[in-house]
Design a protein around this motif. Structure first.
Motif, PDB file in Angstrom:
ATOM      1  N   LEU A  87       0.809  -1.213   0.000  1.00 57.66           N
ATOM      2  CA  LEU A  87       0.000   0.000   0.000  1.00 57.66           C
ATOM      3  C   LEU A  87       0.845   1.268   0.000  1.00 57.66           C
ATOM      4  CD1 LEU A  87      -2.780  -1.049   2.549  1.00 57.66           C
ATOM      5  CD2 LEU A  87      -2.936  -0.987   0.056  1.00 57.66           C
ATOM      6  N   SER A  88       2.150   1.131   0.069  1.00 58.88           N
ATOM      7  CA  SER A  88       3.025   2.294   0.118  1.00 58.88           C
ATOM      8  C   SER A  88       3.207   2.908  -1.267  1.00 58.88           C
ATOM      9  CB  SER A  88       4.397   1.891   0.671  1.00 58.88           C
ATOM     10  OG  SER A  88       5.279   2.986   0.600  1.00 58.88           O
ATOM     11  N   VAL A  89       3.167   4.246  -1.300  1.00 61.21           N
ATOM     12  CA  VAL A  89       3.465   4.972  -2.538  1.00 61.21           C
ATOM     13  C   VAL A  89       4.861   5.599  -2.472  1.00 61.21           C
ATOM     14  CG1 VAL A  89       1.041   5.416  -3.113  1.00 61.21           C
ATOM     15  CG2 VAL A  89       2.313   7.096  -1.754  1.00 61.21           C
ATOM     16  N   ASP A 126      -3.121   5.500  -6.992  1.00 61.69           N
ATOM     17  CA  ASP A 126      -2.061   6.198  -6.256  1.00 61.69           C
ATOM     18  C   ASP A 126      -0.678   5.649  -6.572  1.00 61.69           C
ATOM     19  OD1 ASP A 126      -3.966   7.809  -5.099  1.00 61.69           O
ATOM     20  OD2 ASP A 126      -3.775   6.972  -3.088  1.00 61.69           O
ATOM     21  N   LYS A 127      -0.565   4.362  -6.754  1.00 68.68           N
ATOM     22  CA  LYS A 127       0.747   3.756  -7.061  1.00 68.68           C
ATOM     23  C   LYS A 127       1.346   4.347  -8.337  1.00 68.68           C
ATOM     24  CE  LYS A 127       1.804   0.281  -4.170  1.00 68.68           C
ATOM     25  NZ  LYS A 127       3.095   0.009  -3.626  1.00 68.68           N
ATOM     26  N   LYS A 128       0.492   4.849  -9.221  1.00 70.21           N
ATOM     27  CA  LYS A 128       0.977   5.424 -10.476  1.00 70.21           C
ATOM     28  C   LYS A 128       1.707   6.743 -10.262  1.00 70.21           C
ATOM     29  CE  LYS A 128      -2.665   3.313 -13.235  1.00 70.21           C
ATOM     30  NZ  LYS A 128      -3.912   3.572 -13.967  1.00 70.21           N
ATOM     31  N   ASP A 151       1.884   8.155   2.755  1.00 71.64           N
ATOM     32  CA  ASP A 151       1.760   6.823   3.363  1.00 71.64           C
ATOM     33  C   ASP A 151       1.201   6.927   4.781  1.00 71.64           C
ATOM     34  OD1 ASP A 151       2.643   5.448   1.130  1.00 71.64           O
ATOM     35  OD2 ASP A 151       4.696   5.215   1.867  1.00 71.64           O
ATOM     36  N   LYS A 152       1.639   7.928   5.529  1.00 66.00           N
ATOM     37  CA  LYS A 152       1.141   8.122   6.897  1.00 66.00           C
ATOM     38  C   LYS A 152      -0.365   8.394   6.873  1.00 66.00           C
ATOM     39  CE  LYS A 152       1.852  11.014  10.968  1.00 66.00           C
ATOM     40  NZ  LYS A 152       2.582  12.144  11.542  1.00 66.00           N
ATOM     41  N   GLN A 153      -0.804   9.192   5.930  1.00 66.14           N
ATOM     42  CA  GLN A 153      -2.228   9.493   5.815  1.00 66.14           C
ATOM     43  C   GLN A 153      -3.021   8.264   5.367  1.00 66.14           C
ATOM     44  OE1 GLN A 153      -2.585  13.003   3.346  1.00 66.14           O
ATOM     45  NE2 GLN A 153      -1.945  14.349   5.015  1.00 66.14           N
ATOM     46  N   ASN A 211      -8.206  -0.440  -3.527  1.00 61.72           N
ATOM     47  CA  ASN A 211      -8.126  -0.380  -4.998  1.00 61.72           C
ATOM     48  C   ASN A 211      -7.570   0.950  -5.473  1.00 61.72           C
ATOM     49  OD1 ASN A 211      -9.139  -2.981  -5.294  1.00 61.72           O
ATOM     50  ND2 ASN A 211     -11.251  -2.275  -5.395  1.00 61.72           N
ATOM     51  N   HIS A 212      -7.942   2.037  -4.809  1.00 61.55           N
ATOM     52  CA  HIS A 212      -7.448   3.349  -5.203  1.00 61.55           C
ATOM     53  C   HIS A 212      -5.944   3.468  -4.948  1.00 61.55           C
ATOM     54  CE1 HIS A 212      -7.631   7.621  -6.085  1.00 61.55           C
ATOM     55  NE2 HIS A 212      -6.940   7.849  -4.982  1.00 61.55           N
TER      56      HIS A 212
END
Length: 135
Positions: free
Chosen positions: A10-12, A122-124, A18-20, A116-117
């Protein structure tokens, strides 16, 4: 046991975001825990309200980073944010009118949308913003 577990998937790779994201995962887990203990009605409205407010703050940060660095998919990403906020506002309104959907439906929507988001949209932007010096 938590519904969602924070992990690197889940990390970007942007510490503040990431904290949020982690905070949003915590909110979903709080609702899940309340449901398991039969106390969902006591926390559902509070969590929905907190998530709406926190998501707005979080989305504003993401959008500021994307817009300020000319992220090419900014408009599409912002549309996803706007749709999420509209859905949460509708859920809150329905609950205030006594027409709240089953908390399981709300929990399912919140958790699946968030995961999913993050994993999809977000990963993009992560690598793009990392290349702009945002970590």
């Amino acid at each position: 046991m938590s519904l969602l577990a924070w992990s690197d998937r889940l990390s970007v790779n942007i510490a503040e975001i990431d904290k949020q994201h982690h905070k949003l995962v915590d909110m979903i887990n709080e609702l899940h825990d309340a449901m398991k203990s039969g106390k969902a009605e006591n926390v559902l409205m509070r969590i929905v309200k907190e998530m709406k407010e926190y998501a707005a703050t979080h989305f504003a940060l993401e959008e500021r980073y994307m817009k300020g660095n000319h992220y090419p998919d900014y408009a599409v990403h912002k549309t996803e944010h706007d749709k999420f906020v509209a859905k949460v506002v509708q859920v809150e309104s329905d609950c205030n009118k006594g027409k709240c959907a089953m908390s399981m439906d709300i929990l399912s929507f919140l958790s699946s949308w968030l995961v999913n988001h993050i994993k999809g949209t977000d990963k993009k932007y992560g690598p793009f913003l990392n290349n702009c010096g945002i970590h």
